[in-house]
Design an enzyme around this catalytic site. Structure first.
Site, PDB file in Angstrom:
ATOM      1  N   CYS A  73       6.551   2.238   0.707  1.00 12.75           N
ATOM      2  CA  CYS A  73       6.973   1.915   2.069  1.00 12.75           C
ATOM      3  C   CYS A  73       8.508   1.866   2.139  1.00 12.75           C
ATOM      4  CB  CYS A  73       6.288   0.638   2.547  1.00 12.75           C
ATOM      5  SG  CYS A  73       6.301   0.424   4.346  1.00 12.75           S
ATOM      6  N   HIS A 161       0.526   1.568   1.355  1.00  9.35           N
ATOM      7  CA  HIS A 161       0.454   0.464   0.394  1.00  9.35           C
ATOM      8  C   HIS A 161      -0.735   0.638  -0.546  1.00  9.35           C
ATOM      9  CE1 HIS A 161       3.661  -1.992   2.100  1.00  9.35           C
ATOM     10  NE2 HIS A 161       3.321  -1.397   3.230  1.00  9.35           N
ATOM     11  N   GLU A 163      -1.371  -0.983  -3.106  1.00  6.59           N
ATOM     12  CA  GLU A 163      -1.724  -2.267  -3.713  1.00  6.59           C
ATOM     13  C   GLU A 163      -2.738  -3.076  -2.913  1.00  6.59           C
ATOM     14  OE1 GLU A 163       1.847  -3.150  -1.062  1.00  6.59           O
ATOM     15  OE2 GLU A 163       1.121  -1.478  -2.252  1.00  6.59           O
TER      16      GLU A 163
END
Length: 189
Positions: A73, A161, A163
């Site tokens: 990001c 993202h 994660e």
């Protein structure tokens, strides 16, 4: 064991980046973005997301450390900005579930996800033009540059993202980055 430093750009998901890597058995440290570059001793660096391009600390200097880098990001945006690309406001703000088209099935970071993947992304700002030496490796209906790679320098970026649980193949992105780090580490020895 591969050592990764996650650089904290004060994003809300940074701790999840560290946790995802730790849960994969990686020796991972979370470091503030003001950490002096000479204190970074890792096989790879993850530049986290964050709220503000004006608060990226020493991140530009980390790009010169001769280790693979994955920008997530804001991390991707700062890579583009520092290396001659262009960043601007996105047309779609906020977080959303996005289908991303993978453009290069040979890309070390994303090729294994070809032809598409579903991700959790935010596009308040985004890369509008990749820097010299980079290739656009993913796109979507809401963002023209969802990912970019410079395989010669082992610098990669994703707008989304990996994660978070909403990203279907996020762990695979990290696994692919770890493979790049391992290959680079062996080459440096």
């Amino acid at each position: 064991m591969t050592r990764i430093d996650v650089i904290d750009n004060h994003g809300q998901f940074t701790h999840l980046e560290q946790r995802a890597l730790r849960d994969m058995g990686v020796d991972v440290s979370l470091r503030d973005n003001t950490t002096p570059p000479e204190e970074i001793d890792a096989d790879g660096i993850v530049l986290s997301g964050g709220p503000d391009m004006d608060d990226i600390g020493n991140c530009p200097e980390y790009l010169d450390l001769d280790v693979p880098v994955l920008g997530i990001c804001l991390g991707m945006q700062l890579i583009a900005d520092e290396l001659g690309g262009r960043v601007g406001g996105g047309e779609y703000g906020g977080y959303a579930d996005v289908t991303v088209d993978i453009l290069d099935d040979d890309d070390p970071l994303l090729g294994s996800l070809y032809p598409e993947t579903r991700v959790w992304a935010s596009h308040a700002d985004e890369v509008k033009e990749v820097p010299p030496g980079f290739e656009r490796t993913a796109t979507s209906d809401v963002c023209g540059v969802e990912a970019m790679s410079n395989t010669d320098e082992a610098i990669y970026g994703v707008q989304w993202h990996p994660e978070v649980a909403h990203t279907e193949e996020g762990e695979e992105v990290f696994e692919n980055f770890l493979s790049v780090c391992d290959q680079q580490s062996v080459a440096r020895q």
